[in-house]
Every structure is written in structure tokens, then in C-alpha cells.
Design a protein around this motif. Structure first.
Motif, mmCIF file in Angstrom:
data_model
loop_
_atom_site.group_PDB
_atom_site.id
_atom_site.type_symbol
_atom_site.label_atom_id
_atom_site.label_comp_id
_atom_site.label_asym_id
_atom_site.label_seq_id
_atom_site.Cartn_x
_atom_site.Cartn_y
_atom_site.Cartn_z
ATOM 1 N N THR A 498 -3.568 -6.237 -13.174
ATOM 2 C CA THR A 498 -3.230 -6.391 -11.756
ATOM 3 C C THR A 498 -4.241 -5.623 -10.911
ATOM 4 N N PHE A 499 -4.182 -5.850 -9.592
ATOM 5 C CA PHE A 499 -5.154 -5.260 -8.665
ATOM 6 C C PHE A 499 -4.391 -4.564 -7.533
ATOM 7 N N GLY A 500 -4.118 -3.283 -7.752
ATOM 8 C CA GLY A 500 -3.342 -2.553 -6.743
ATOM 9 C C GLY A 500 -1.951 -3.148 -6.597
ATOM 10 N N ALA A 501 -1.299 -3.418 -7.714
ATOM 11 C CA ALA A 501 0.011 -4.082 -7.681
ATOM 12 C C ALA A 501 1.009 -3.247 -6.882
ATOM 13 N N ALA A 502 1.694 -3.907 -5.940
ATOM 14 C CA ALA A 502 2.655 -3.212 -5.086
ATOM 15 C C ALA A 502 4.082 -3.688 -5.291
#
Length: 644
Positions: A498-502
Motif C-alpha cells: 500500500t501507499f500511505g494507507a489510511a
């Protein structure tokens, strides 16, 4: 037997014969319950007719037939009383007078004791019809529901006693130990249900007036054949059953039964496992309109919409600035109205959950308090004060999110710890509820990296917990993990890049299970900077049963996405994304995607938002709504879904 329904007619000559000691009900404790419901099914008889003067003998003409006669019941008729031997006072009682119902109880709060009377006006039962009454009691709140109509609520100064002794007391049916005031009607059921509002258990049948919770066996069997050649006056029930209200369970026991969904105006048939639509008016989302602008204490990082039974619908806002802290709003006359302020410290999110009859609300605090202490707080709903009060403080580290769930009958609460100082690679903690101490205790720790969110879900008998890892100190391009509950703890099931999963959002469409991740930005200190950190794909994954893992189903271009929210309108499924920043401005459209089957999710509505942080979907009797919070301005908005 009247109108095809049987009831008892009580004798006025021997009132003491219609009594039994309270100890037969309260076997292990001689205290009357503090919260309870009383359910009565009865038929009030009209009393002797009052004849108007015009119906009396006229001049020189002898007696004439009455022109107008009005039937009225006795002044006071007791449905039941609870009385101590050798004492004339009534500990608890229910009596009926013309057009009103009185509930009386004895309170020791004042010197020598005091009898309190709670009166429900405009209760008309003397129409020679069957009626079912549900009286719910909790503290100072008293609620009466007649034939599942709109409840009549009364709040009095003196609460029902928390510890009312029933030692040496007896219940008297239809009287108060005297001939005067004996109930002259028919009594079909009289039920005391401790610790619960019985409305939901009664108000799901077709014939509310004779709804059954506990009816004596002798009153249940109505003769199926007329005597001699008499024609049946009233039709009798067949074996078909139709349930109203909330979605009931559908198992082999309910097979071939019907459920009527009043909100959707649909009729469903249970096939033994699922409800099949027989007839339904389907709504479709047409457009979205602005419904309410809610000015908040400060910027809002998260919203939690929840409903407290018998109290109402609420929204807890996680506000950034302290003071004044975070606010809770109550849905009143179709709008959210401020209800309670709670001190918080850069609150990030709220989580509502229940354990048995206890109602809790947990806040994730991101910063330390004024004393340099860092903890998040669990609040408990006080029925007496009608607000949330502090219950348990738990040490956390820049907490972002709470998740509550139940596994094998045990309650858990998981916190996401984002960082400790400048260290983002720390443990997040799962707590287990200890019923003996009434507190949450550490059960398991799981290593996380700048985590933002927990998402719990179940698939068949298996329980899962997904964490959204955001930043490991050098990069947002890191793995987020899905854990599975095995042998009493969570173990790694799958890792997804993931890429900076929020945020994670799990949802079901038919038999398919999906998991959507909101990717917020792409940053890696060891790699060349991309043209835009924030314009990045967020992904939807689908469970592949054969491979026993989630596989990518679809990518959607998002702009620093911070939240997904799944909702349905009729048979249509939707996802709305919280786009917060496009690299240049916080004024970015958030988008509603419609499920289009083979095409996947397709953009359907573009909603102007400012620094959108969180979405919540909720429903009321008036319709369906979306609620979004802004992390960049003290203004949140309620949007109404307009359907055709």
C-alpha cells in the motif's frame, strides 16, 4: 372468548385468591428490577351506561327508551399490584381509569417513603377491543406503547427505586387486595420482563393488539369448528406468518415464513437460509443535495454515527482543538443538534460499541493532555444522567483509531498507535474485556508502522483484522497486513503493498467479499520524487476462495484518499471516497462510485468537499444520508440522497 381471542375474567368476590408471593418470581434476589417492561394484553369492558335526561320518562308518557347512552368504565380498575403483607400501601401497581393509565410505585428516597404516580393521559381502551400495552421503565423515564403505536414518554422527578425490596410481598392480579377497583375486563397476558424494553419483541407481528409474548396455554387454543350449525363470526389464523420490523433471522425454523420490510415496502420469503424478494418497490439514487451545514468546535478528523435504543440517533465528532474538545450531536426534528461536549486532545476518531447492556464510546487521542499524559479514553453511557461519562483510560501513542469486535462470545477493543515520538514502528494493542473486573486488559500486541486504521470482519467462521500501515519513517510504500484469528490470537494471513494507507473498508455484494484500501500519498526518501505525491490509485481487492487470498479487482484514481464508505440504495451498491488534497488545493471533489457488475465501480456523482477526512452513511425514517467531516475547516455537511 371474544372476537376469536380468549382471556381470563377475574372474580371480584375473592381478591386474595388471585395472588401469589413475589418470591415465586424473585427466587435468588428479593429486589424488584431497576429496569423492566410490563406487557399486558387486555380487553376493557364498558361500564354501566349513563343515560341522558332526554331518555328519561317524558311528561305524562311513562318511561321512554334512552335516546343517548354513553358507556364508561369504573373510575379505577387495577390490572395488578405488588403489596407487602399487613400493609395497605402499593409497592408497584398498574391501574386504568377512563382515558388514562396510572403506574404507581413506592420510593424510599423521602422520609417514611412516598408513593409516586406516573400518569399517561389520553389512553383510550374502553372500546370493547383487545389491546396490548408495553410499559418500559428506566430510572426517571417511563414509556407506554399501545398497540405498537408511537410511544408516550414521561419523565418524572422521582426515579424508579434502584433497590426496591419485595420481601414478604405478593402480586395481586386485577385487584389491590380489596373488592373495590377489581379489573372487570378480560386479561390475556401479563408479563414482567426485567432489564429490557420489550417493544421490539412484541411489535413485529401482524396483529399487534393480541401480540403474544407469554400467554397461558389454556388461552392459546381457539376452537377451530363452530358449535352445532353456528356460523363462525371471526376468521381464524392459518399457518402462514408474516413478520414486521427489523430484518429477522432466516434459518430452517423460519422456512416458508414471510417478512414485510415497511421501509422498502417489500415482501420477502425465507428459503431456510436467505430472504428472497417476492414483491418490492425498489428505490434508485437520483442525485445528492446539501441538507445541513454543521458548524463544529474545530476541524473534524472523524465521525461516528450511532443509535442508542430508546434514546435516539447521535453523531460523535472527533475535533482537533482542545478546548473545547469534541462534540456529540443528537438527531432532533430532522437535524443534528449539539448534545454534549467531551474534553479530547486532538481527537482522531470515535468508536461506539456495546457489551451486554453497557454502552460505550471510545476516543482515540493523538496528543498529550495539559499534564503531559498521553492516553485515550473509553466513555460509558449513563442512563441516569443521559450522557457519556469517563469509564477507563488507556495509555496510547498518537492513537488514530479504535476497532471493537466480538470473537467466540468475548469482547475485544483494538487501538492503532501511530507513533511514539519520531518512531513510527511501534506496537498497536488488542485489549480483551474482563467481565470480572469490568475493564479492558492487554491481550496481544501487533507491530505496526505509522498505522492509521483497523478493520475487523468475518468470513464464515473465520475472523480477520486488517491494519492500514502508513509510514515506516522513510517510505509510505510499505505492506499493510491482514491477520486471521487462530488458536486464541491473531496470526498473519496476507500482506498487501500500500501507499500511505489510511483506511480499509470491507463490504459484500451478493456472495462476493471485497476489501478497499484508501492510499493517501506516495513518498520514499530513497527514490526520486514523483510528479504528484497525492494523485495515486486506491485499490479494491476481492476474496478469491480458491487461492484463499485477496486479489486485486480494480484501481481507482484518488487524491490523498483518507476514507472509503460503502452504502446501498435499493438493490444498488455504492462506494464514496474521501479525497482530501490533490497537491495544490484541499478543495477537491469526493466521488460516489456505483457498482456496475462486470464494469466494477464507475464514477456516478462528484461532490465538492474541502479537506474531506471521513464519510458516514446513515438512515432515518425520513430517508438516507451521507455525512462528511472536514479536516481543514470547522464545518461538516449532511447530504441527503434523493431517490426515484
Amino acid at each position: 372468548q371474544v372476537q376469536g381471542v380468549r382471556g381470563f375474567q377475574l372474580s371480584a368476590s375473592r381478591p386474595r385468591a388471585l395472588a401469589f408471593p413475589a418470591s415465586r418470581l424473585f427466587i435468588h434476589c428479593d429486589r424488584f428490577p431497576e429496569e423492566f417492561s410490563i406487557i399486558v394484553t387486555l380487553r376493557v369492558l364498558r361500564g354501566p351506561a349513563k343515560v341522558s335526561a332526554a331518555g328519561r320518562a317524558r311528561r305524562g308518557h311513562g318511561p321512554a327508551p334512552p335516546l343517548r347512552a354513553r358507556a364508561v368504565p369504573q373510575r379505577n380498575e387495577y390490572i395488578f399490584t405488588l403489596m407487602v403483607e399487613e400493609s395497605p400501601g402499593v409497592l408497584v401497581g398498574l391501574r386504568y381509569a377512563p382515558d388514562r393509565l396510572h403506574f404507581v410505585f413506592w420510593s424510599q428516597e423521602r422520609a417514611g417513603g412516598w408513593q409516586t404516580r406516573v400518569t399517561f393521559p389520553n389512553v383510550s381502551l374502553s372500546d370493547n377491543q383487545w389491546h396490548t400495552l408495553i410499559l418500559a421503565v428506566s430510572g426517571q423515564s417511563f414509556s407506554l406503547t399501545v398497540d405498537c403505536s408511537i410511544p408516550k414518554d414521561v419523565v418524572v422527578e422521582t426515579p424508579f427505586p434502584a433497590s426496591l425490596s419485595v420481601r414478604r410481598a405478593s402480586f395481586y392480579l386485577g385487584n389491590r387486595r380489596r373488592r373495590k377497583g377489581v379489573f372487570t375486563g378480560l386479561l390475556r397476558q401479563l408479563v414482567l420482563l426485567p432489564g429490557a424494553d420489550a417493544t421490539s419483541r412484541i411489535c413485529h407481528t401482524v396483529n399487534f393488539k393480541v401480540a403474544t409474548l407469554s400467554v397461558p396455554t389454556v388461552l392459546q387454543d381457539v376452537p377451530a369448528k363452530p358449535v352445532s350449525n353456528e356460523v363462525l363470526k371471526y376468521p381464524y389464523e392459518t399457518g402462514m406468518k408474516v413478520t414486521l420490523g427489523a430484518r429477522p433471522r432466516c434459518t430452517k425454523q423460519e422456512k416458508a415464513q414471510f417478512w414485510f420490510n415497511a421501509s422498502r415496502r417489500g415482501l420477502y420469503l425465507c428459503n431456510g437460509s436467505t430472504w428472497l424478494s417476492m414483491l418490492e418497490v425498489q428505490h434508485r439514487l437520483d442525485y445528492v443535495e446539501e441538507y445541513q451545514n454543521l458548524v463544529t468546535n474545530s476541524e473534524t478528523m472523524g465521525i461516528e454515527v450511532f443509535s442508542i435504543p430508546k434514546v435516539g440517533l447521535f453523531a460523535a465528532m472527533a475535533n482537533r482543538i482542545t478546548p473545547p474538545g469534541s462534540a456529540i450531536y443528537r438527531w432532533t426534528e430532522g437535524k443534528f443538534v449539539h448534545y454534549q461536549n467531551i474534553p479530547t486532545h486532538q481527537a482522531q476518531s470515535w468508536k461506539y460499541f456495546t457489551i451486554g447492556k453497557k454502552i460505550f464510546l471510545a476516543v482515540a487521542n493523538f496528543e498529550q493532555n495539559e499534564r503531559g499524559q498521553e492516553f485515550s479514553v473509553i466513555y460509558k453511557w449513563s442512563r441516569r444522567k443521559a450522557k457519556f461519562i469517563t469509564y477507563q483510560r488507556i495509555t496510547t501513542h498518537s492513537a488514530r483509531d479504535w476497532e471493537a469486535f466480538v470473537i467466540e462470545g468475548e469482547a475485544f477493543l483494538a487501538v492503532v498507535n501511530h507513533r511514539e515520538g519520531n518512531n513510527h514502528n511501534i506496537d498497536s494493542v488488542i485489549y480483551r474485556w474482563n467481565p470480572r473486573t469490568g475493564l479492558f486488559e492487554t491481550n496481544q500486541t501487533i507491530p505496526t508502522s505509522g498505522a492509521y486504521d483497523w478493520e475487523f470482519f468475518t468470513i464464515g467462521p473465520y475472523s480477520f483484522l486488517a491494519v492500514a500501515n502508513t509510514f515506516n519513517g522513510t517510505s509510505t510504500k510499505i505492506y499493510s497486513h491482514i491477520y486471521i484469528w487462530l488458536s486464541g490470537s491473531f496470526q498473519l494471513f496476507q500482506s498487501i503493498l500500500t501507499f500511505g494507507a489510511a483506511d480499509w473498508e470491507v463490504f459484500h455484494i451478493g456472495d462476493r467479499v471485497f476489501l478497499a484500501v484508501a492510499n493517501s500519498h506516495s513518498y520514499d526518501s530513497g527514490m526520486p520524487a514523483p510528479s504528484n505525491f497525492y494523485a495515486i490509485n486506491s485499490s479494491i481487492y476481492e476474496l478469491n476462495i480458491t487461492a484463499q487470498m485477496f486479489v486485486k479487482f480494480q484501481d481507482l484514481l484518488t487524491y490523498s484518499a483518507l476514507d472509503w464508505e460503502f452504502f446501498s440504495v435499493g438493490d444498488d451498491s455504492f462506494l464514496v471516497v474521501a479525497n482530501s488534497f490533490d497537491g495544490f488545493t484541499f478543495s477537491v471533489n469526493s466521488i460516489i462510485y456505483r457498482w456496475q457488475g462486470y464494469e466494477g465501480f464507475v464514477a456516478a456523482h462528484h461532490l465538492p468537499t474541502v479537506g474531506c477526512r471521513d464519510w458516514e452513511a446513515f438512515h432515518t425514517a425520513e430517508g438516507s444520508y451521507l455525512f462528511y467531516s472536514s479536516a481543514k475547516e470547522p464545518l461538516s455537511k449532511v447530504l441527503k440522497l434523493k431517490t426515484t
